[in-house]
Design an enzyme around this catalytic site. Structure first.
Site: not given
Length: 358
Positions: A247, A277
């Protein structure tokens, strides 16, 4: 544990107590040279300590916290002025000392008194002092007939000036603390305002701010007859990036992508992180012919970017759905059409642009 405001009130009251003692030193000096009786400074000292102890105990207990005057400033000033008035009656030959001392508690009042309170204090003190002086008549005197009394007078005036300076220093200290607190509050407010409108990771507009901008643009378009477009951009296979590289790398990718998206669009367009995203564009005054070109330029900029500087072998592409606003359409409706176009781009193999029919 005492809260900061209570500590400030206690500090001010304690300073007032110390001031009682300092002021009485002059009276003890006059008593030492025989001008007045020792009973005068002793009685005034006792009265001052009793009043000050009561005020300190009341403030420390928190019982004054919800009062209109939590510091009991009015009561403390009244007590100090009353003690000086009684002192004149006890020792009229040093009246000028008590007149000088009366200004010290009034200086403490600067910390809390309003204009109205000062006006009331002026009226009451004027009446009280005029009454006392009229009552004493010829007994009022200035004891400076000997060298010792002259020395005491000069020393007493020095102490009065020093007490004034000490009080002003305390006021300055409190103002400085207030200035620092106000600055910290302003910084915190600015930070909260930024967090309310900006995405913490990428630094660009967040979803809430984007929706506000979109609503404002819709209202402008209805008012002026102009048009605008909305685009939703999604990072292709972003879950794979997080699963394979972590991440932390995913966050770096999102930050770099946000900068790319901003640089690929016009200054009048708005870019926001919509969530995860997904990014959104608010494209103003685009015609149907220029829109595909602008969005393709953005897509190519992302594809050509050297993502391997972040992680070896990393490649990032995006898919996007675009919808031009229709007259009378709500912000939710135009976003839904852009979202539908985005799913068409994903179904078409990703790394492409789809424009919703108008």
């Amino acid at each position: 544990m005492l809260d900061p405001k209570t500590r400030i009130r206690l500090r001010t009251t304690a300073l007032a107590g110390i001031d009682y003692v300092v002021g009485i030193l002059s009276l003890f000096a006059y008593a030492a040279v025989g001008t007045i009786s020792y009973a005068v400074p002793l009685k005034i000292l006792l009265a001052g300590l009793i009043f000050n102890t009561i005020f300190l105990a009341a403030i420390a207990s928190g019982s004054t916290r919800h009062c209109r005057d939590p510091s009991l400033t009015g009561m403390q000033v009244t007590a100090a002025c009353g003690i000086n008035l009684v002192g004149v009656l006890m020792a009229p030959q040093v009246t000028y000392m008590f007149i000088a001392n009366i200004f010290v508690p009034l200086a403490y009042a600067v910390l809390h008194f309003s204009r109205r309170a000062f006006l009331v204090a002026w009226v009451l003190l004027s009446v009280a002092w005029c009454g006392v002086l009229w009552l004493l008549g010829a007994e009022v005197g200035i004891a400076v007939s000997t060298r010792a009394e002259q020395t005491i007078l000069m020393g007493s005036l020095v102490l009065v000036f020093a007490r004034f300076i000490a009080i002003n220093a305390e006021v300055s200290r409190l103002r400085e603390r207030l200035h620092v607190k106000n600055k910290n509050l302003a910084d915190a407010t600015a930070r909260l305002a930024e967090l309310a409108t900006h995405d913490e990771l990428t630094g660009i507009w967040n979803r809430r701010k984007f929706m506000d901008l979109l609503q404002e643009e819709r209202m402008r378009a209805e008012r002026t007859g102009s048009g605008f477009c909305v685009a939703i951009v999604d990072v292709d296979h972003f879950k794979t990036v997080n699963d394979r590289l972590g991440h932390g790398v995913g966050d770096v990718v999102l930050k770099a992508l946000a900068a790319l998206l901003q640089n690929s669009m016009r200054a009048t367009d708005r870019v926001a992180r919509f969530g995860g995203e997904e990014f959104t564009f608010l494209l103003v005054d685009y015609n149907e012919n220029a829109l595909p070109v602008a969005m393709e330029r953005m897509r190519e900029a992302v594809e050509r970017h050297d993502w391997q500087r972040i992680a070896p072998g990393l490649a990032v592409t995006v898919s996007a759905g675009v919808a031009a606003w229709r007259w009378g359409e709500s912000t939710g409706q135009v976003l839904n059409r852009a979202d539908t176009a985005l799913y068409e781009a994903k179904n078409a193999g990703r790394n492409c642009i789809r424009i919703a029919p108008n």
